[in-house]
Scaffold this motif. Structure first.
Motif: not given
Length: 302
Positions: A84-97
């Motif tokens: 679903l991501a639309q960006g040329k770069y995709i960054a991961r992230m967790d919900a508690d960080d």
């Protein structure tokens, strides 16, 4: 400051994250780099996560709220978010960080300056209740990262940013068979595909350690961890055309964790390490040091 002309998609899977999710999302919305979307996928939460996320989406149009009709689990949710991501770069992230304010800017700047790099990560600072604060830095250069991958993951998973200018979308898929080590499985897959890696030496994220985190749950289940590692190493060694038997691959995977010391056959393991040392990566040094540590542990057990 660089121009915010490249869209970055920050993907955050969320399951019952009401306690920390707002702070995590806000740490992205308050980044020095502004041209981004925050794609949060609510994976069937039964707490107030949906309410909190819907409010955030109303307050900032950069927040895209997605809700799974039922709980799909982390791996399926990550793959859905990537699609679903639309960006040329995709960054991961967790919900508690908590992302540091310049995390996205630093990683975008790096990828703009090193367009051949497919994945860039960064250092972390640990925190949490009764947790000692530590700064954890992993190898930064491509070859050092690939060498490290023969023993363990070489990225802090929630710090990574993917470069879709380089990555084939078919390669950016987490595998269910590597559950709870799905990130390590992905890095090994991308290594085998020939992609380039990098890590920033800078701390880009505050990593919250919880007693029920996926990493800690895997660490508690030694048999499961051993089996997942065996699958990953089987894929790696098959790709590299190493003629290792299933028993030899099992011994190699067991050697990764010192908790398996009683099951190791050090003479056989030495021969296995010599075979693995023939790969086109400078792994002989780390394998030798690993073998010496295992010999010491075995001696101490006597």
């Amino acid at each position: 400051m660089m121009k915010n002309d490249v869209l970055v998609s920050v993907i955050i899977p969320c399951y019952n994250g009401e306690q920390y999710i707002e702070a995590a999302v806000q740490s992205i919305l308050q980044q020095s780099y502004h041209h981004l979307e925050v794609l949060v996928v609510n994976d069937g939460s039964t707490d107030k996560s949906a309410e909190i996320l819907l409010q955030l989406a109303q307050e900032d149009l950069r927040v895209r709220y997605i809700e799974n009709e039922q709980n799909l689990g982390l791996i399926a949710t990550l793959n859905k978010a990537i699609q679903l991501a639309q960006g040329k770069y995709i960054a991961r992230m967790d919900a508690d960080d908590i992302a540091l304010p310049d995390r996205i800017e630093k990683q975008v700047t790096f990828l703009e300056q090193h367009p051949q790099v497919a994945v860039v990560g960064g250092a972390i600072e640990t925190f949490g209740e009764n947790v000692e604060k530590q700064t954890l830095v992993l190898p930064q250069e491509d070859m050092a990262i690939k060498t490290h991958l023969f023993l363990a993951s070489a990225f802090h998973h929630p710090t990574v940013m993917f470069n879709l200018n380089v990555l084939n979308p078919e390669d950016l898929v987490y595998q269910q068979q590597y559950y709870r080590a799905e990130d390590y499985g992905l890095w090994v897959h991308l290594l085998c595909k020939g992609y380039k890696f990098a890590n920033l030496a800078d701390v880009v994220l505050r990593y919250r350690i919880l007693p029920n985190s996926e990493t800690r749950l895997l660490a508690k289940n030694l048999a499961l961890k051993n089996e997942v590692l065996r699958k990953i190493h089987h894929y790696l060694f098959t790709h590299l055309n190493l003629k290792l038997t299933d028993e030899e691959i099992t011994q190699y995977s067991l050697s990764i964790n010192r908790a398996n010391i009683s099951a190791l056959k050090l003479g056989k393991l030495c021969k296995i390490y010599r075979q693995v040392g023939r790969v086109p990566y400078p792994v002989k040094g780390i394998l030798f040091m690993r073998w010496l540590k295992l010999v010491g542990l075995k001696w101490l057990k006597k």
